[in-house]
Motif scaffolding. Structure first.
Motif, PDB file in Angstrom:
ATOM      1  N   ALA A 142       0.849  -1.189   0.000  1.00 31.05           N
ATOM      2  CA  ALA A 142       0.000   0.000   0.000  1.00 31.05           C
ATOM      3  C   ALA A 142       0.884   1.238   0.000  1.00 31.05           C
ATOM      4  N   ARG A 180       1.137   5.063   1.627  1.00 29.04           N
ATOM      5  CA  ARG A 180       0.622   5.889   2.719  1.00 29.04           C
ATOM      6  C   ARG A 180       1.438   7.168   2.842  1.00 29.04           C
ATOM      7  N   ALA A 181       0.763   8.234   3.241  1.00 30.55           N
ATOM      8  CA  ALA A 181       1.456   9.499   3.502  1.00 30.55           C
ATOM      9  C   ALA A 181       2.329   9.313   4.740  1.00 30.55           C
ATOM     10  N   ARG A 182       3.578   9.781   4.645  1.00 33.13           N
ATOM     11  CA  ARG A 182       4.498   9.607   5.769  1.00 33.13           C
ATOM     12  C   ARG A 182       5.639  10.606   5.666  1.00 33.13           C
ATOM     13  N   TRP A 215       5.446  10.085   0.461  1.00 31.65           N
ATOM     14  CA  TRP A 215       4.620   8.884   0.318  1.00 31.65           C
ATOM     15  C   TRP A 215       5.525   7.668   0.436  1.00 31.65           C
ATOM     16  N   VAL A 258       4.216   0.614   1.989  1.00 40.16           N
ATOM     17  CA  VAL A 258       4.210  -0.113   3.254  1.00 40.16           C
ATOM     18  C   VAL A 258       3.721  -1.544   3.059  1.00 40.16           C
ATOM     19  N   ALA A 261       8.056   0.163   6.054  1.00 36.22           N
ATOM     20  CA  ALA A 261       7.831   1.214   5.065  1.00 36.22           C
ATOM     21  C   ALA A 261       9.144   1.641   4.421  1.00 36.22           C
ATOM     22  N   ARG A 298       3.780  10.979  -5.246  1.00 36.14           N
ATOM     23  CA  ARG A 298       2.866   9.871  -4.963  1.00 36.14           C
ATOM     24  C   ARG A 298       2.770   8.904  -6.133  1.00 36.14           C
ATOM     25  N   GLU A 334       3.276   4.876  -5.992  1.00 34.62           N
ATOM     26  CA  GLU A 334       2.255   3.927  -6.456  1.00 34.62           C
ATOM     27  C   GLU A 334       2.815   2.986  -7.516  1.00 34.62           C
TER      28      GLU A 334
END
Length: 70
Positions: A21, A23-25, A29, A32, A37, A44, A48
């Motif tokens: 997946a 995720r914002a971090r 991005w 994870v 992560a 982003r 992806e």
């Protein structure tokens, strides 16, 4: 290293599917998996793309006899 067992199992253990997946971090991005992560990626779309590539590789590595029938 080889994995497996020397005896046959009537019911092979269930293998959980790997699901990557995005995720914002930390201002970016991250890809994870199971709480792990990558370092944040600024874009982003690039995160992806990486997640899709990792997912495709993980799916291809699954042993066919352990996969659930569809």
């Amino acid at each position: 290293m080889m994995q497996g067992s020397a005896f046959s199992r009537e019911h092979p253990r269930e293998v959980r599917p790997l699901r990557y997946a995005v995720r914002a971090r930390a201002g970016g991005w991250s890809v994870v998996l199971n709480g792990c992560a990558t370092r944040p990626i600024a874009d982003r779309a690039r995160a992806e793309t990486l997640a899709r590539a990792l997912q495709a590789e993980a799916d291809a590595l699954r042993h066919p006899s352990l996969a659930k029938p569809s």
